[in-house]
Design an enzyme around this catalytic site. Structure first.
Site, PDB file in Angstrom:
ATOM      1  N   ARG A 107       0.888  -1.176   0.000  1.00  0.00           N
ATOM      2  CA  ARG A 107       0.000   0.000   0.000  1.00  0.00           C
ATOM      3  C   ARG A 107       0.913   1.209   0.000  1.00  0.00           C
ATOM      4  O   ARG A 107       1.708   1.401   0.926  1.00  0.00           O
ATOM      5  CB  ARG A 107      -0.911  -0.007   1.232  1.00  0.00           C
ATOM      6  N   HIS A 134      -7.569   0.986  -6.356  1.00  0.00           N
ATOM      7  CA  HIS A 134      -7.750   0.096  -5.199  1.00  0.00           C
ATOM      8  C   HIS A 134      -8.460  -1.172  -5.689  1.00  0.00           C
ATOM      9  O   HIS A 134      -9.606  -1.439  -5.320  1.00  0.00           O
ATOM     10  CB  HIS A 134      -8.572   0.826  -4.134  1.00  0.00           C
ATOM     11  N   GLN A 137     -10.204  -3.738  -3.244  1.00  0.00           N
ATOM     12  CA  GLN A 137     -11.483  -3.263  -2.719  1.00  0.00           C
ATOM     13  C   GLN A 137     -12.610  -3.581  -3.695  1.00  0.00           C
ATOM     14  O   GLN A 137     -13.687  -4.033  -3.294  1.00  0.00           O
ATOM     15  CB  GLN A 137     -11.422  -1.750  -2.477  1.00  0.00           C
ATOM     16  N   ASP A 222     -17.446   7.243  -1.000  1.00  0.00           N
ATOM     17  CA  ASP A 222     -16.208   7.049  -0.246  1.00  0.00           C
ATOM     18  C   ASP A 222     -15.909   8.369   0.457  1.00  0.00           C
ATOM     19  O   ASP A 222     -16.524   9.406   0.168  1.00  0.00           O
ATOM     20  CB  ASP A 222     -15.077   6.660  -1.223  1.00  0.00           C
ATOM     21  N   CYS A 261     -16.397   1.634   0.961  1.00  0.00           N
ATOM     22  CA  CYS A 261     -15.216   0.802   1.259  1.00  0.00           C
ATOM     23  C   CYS A 261     -14.774   0.921   2.708  1.00  0.00           C
ATOM     24  O   CYS A 261     -14.079   0.042   3.207  1.00  0.00           O
ATOM     25  CB  CYS A 261     -14.077   1.161   0.311  1.00  0.00           C
ATOM     26  N   ARG A 289     -13.622  -8.494   1.796  1.00  0.00           N
ATOM     27  CA  ARG A 289     -12.205  -8.234   1.486  1.00  0.00           C
ATOM     28  C   ARG A 289     -11.405  -9.514   1.702  1.00  0.00           C
ATOM     29  O   ARG A 289     -10.541  -9.869   0.904  1.00  0.00           O
ATOM     30  CB  ARG A 289     -11.659  -7.102   2.382  1.00  0.00           C
TER      31      ARG A 289
HETATM   32  N1   CP Z   1     -11.211  -0.142   2.585  1.00  0.00           N
HETATM   33  C1   CP Z   1      -9.918  -0.196   2.984  1.00  0.00           C
HETATM   34  O1   CP Z   1      -8.999  -0.379   2.183  1.00  0.00           O
HETATM   35  O2   CP Z   1      -9.752  -0.094   4.329  1.00  0.00           O
HETATM   36  P1   CP Z   1      -8.354   0.088   5.089  1.00  0.00           P
HETATM   37  O3   CP Z   1      -7.827   1.439   4.729  1.00  0.00           O
HETATM   38  O4   CP Z   1      -8.735  -0.020   6.543  1.00  0.00           O
HETATM   39  O5   CP Z   1      -7.420  -1.002   4.661  1.00  0.00           O
HETATM   40  N1  NVA Z   2     -10.076   6.771  -1.094  1.00  0.00           N
HETATM   41  C1  NVA Z   2      -9.656   6.313   0.219  1.00  0.00           C
HETATM   42  C2  NVA Z   2      -9.860   4.839   0.342  1.00  0.00           C
HETATM   43  C3  NVA Z   2      -9.492   4.276   1.692  1.00  0.00           C
HETATM   44  C4  NVA Z   2      -9.665   2.795   1.773  1.00  0.00           C
HETATM   45  C5  NVA Z   2      -8.196   6.679   0.433  1.00  0.00           C
HETATM   46  O1  NVA Z   2      -7.388   6.562  -0.500  1.00  0.00           O
HETATM   47  O2  NVA Z   2      -7.874   7.110   1.533  1.00  0.00           O
END
Ligand code: CP
Ligand code: NVA
Length: 305
Positions: A107, A134, A137, A222, A261, A289
């Site tokens: 990530r 993502h 997700q 989101d 998400c 997930r």
């Molecule tokens: N939806 C998601 O990716 O959650 P986290 O940021 O908690 O991993």
């Molecule tokens: N769009 C959000 C998703 C988090 C899971 C971010 O990038 O923070």
């Protein structure tokens, strides 16, 4: 060797096969203790390394449990505590980790770092979220939609709010799995034009939230402020007309599903009555997930598709 950097890396047929696999595996272990491995333990002996440059609850725990349930093990690392955080290159990190582990999930803030990791790793690399996309997700979101009894081809998905990384992966999925996305985003916060073009007519952007939700089977939103973005009052103000409230849900198809998400900000992108209401599938979505990523891992190791 298979990297899962985007949904297109797998393609529509493999994604459909992964969703079937995920549903079957989820059903096969229903009611089991979470830490018990699946009967066939298909990734026994495999180790997944995870690198986090950003916060995470779901991605961290669901990937950790996914590899355990497949019979493998995990190593979880914060980028800031690795030499990566002191300037060791992504390429060198990729080469080194490839000698220790069987797969890497990362990530990161910058999509180019994910691509660099994949270019220099000799084991599968998985996108655990970047500023651009993502895909894991969206695998869970697709699984949730299918599990709810809906068919993906011909489905209409409405997106409300920020034209962000999660939307980019939904748009990518639309073209691969033949459903339509209408995204209502305020001026200045629309998705990148190229992403819409690549969706081959399956995605469009509108200004009016009601136009997006009209006849929608699924309504998705989101956070308005993604990780790494500054908390800007001007952005929050621009987003307010795109809040998913009961009136907007009522303008979608009767019984439309609501997805998010998570993490959520009740009172910003969605009202409590919607996210905690009967049309919300967020808890199944979050659990999925785990199930979806087990199939992503199996795909990376050539066991699906
Ligand atoms: N939806 C998601 O990716 O959650 P986290 O940021 O908690 O991993
Ligand atoms: N769009 C959000 C998703 C988090 C899971 C971010 O990038 O923070």
């Amino acid at each position: 060797m298979r990297h899962f950097l985007s949904l297109s890396d797998a393609g529509g047929d493999a994604i459909a096969a992964m969703l079937n696999d995920a549903l079957e595996r989820k059903q096969a272990r229903a009611g089991w203790p979470k830490g018990r491995a699946d009967a066939d333990a298909p990734l026994a002996g495999r180790v997944l390394a995870m690198i986090f440059e950003k916060n995470s609850t779901r991605t961290r725990v669901s990937f950790d449990m996914a590899i355990r349930q497949l019979g493998g093990q995990s190593i979880v690392m914060e980028a800031g505590q690795m030499q990566l955080g002191r300037g060791e290159t992504v390429a060198d990190t990729a080469r080194v980790l490839s000698g220790y582990v069987d797969a890497i999930m990362i990530r990161t803030d910058d999509h180019a770092k994910l691509e660099e990791m994949a270019a220099h790793a000799s084991v599968p690399v998985i996108n655990g979220l970047t500023d651009e996309s993502h895909p894991c997700q969206i695998m869970a979101d697709l699984l949730t939609v299918v599990e709810s009894g809906r068919q993906l081809p011909g489905l209409k998905v409405a997106w409300l709010g920020d034209g962000n990384n999660v939307l980019a992966s939904i748009v990518e999925a639309a073209a691969l799995l033949h459903f339509d996305v209408v995204a209502a985003c305020p001026q200045g916060f629309q998705p990148e034009e190229g992403a819409i073009v690549r969706a081959s007519g399956r995605a469009r952007v509108v200004a009016d939230p009601r136009e997006a939700v009209a006849d929608a089977d699924v309504v998705v939103t989101d956070t308005w402020i993604s990780m790494g973005q500054a908390q800007a009052e001007t952005k929050l103000r621009a987003m307010m007309p795109y809040q998913v409230d009961a009136a907007l849900m009522a303008a979608a198809k009767p019984g439309a599903a609501f997805l998010h998400c998570l993490p959520a900000h009740r009172g910003e992108e969605v009202t409590p009555e919607v996210i905690d209401g009967p049309q919300s599938l967020i808890w199944q979505e979050a659990e999925n997930r785990l199930h979806a990523q087990k199939s992503v891992l199996r795909w990376c190791f050539g066991q699906i598709g």
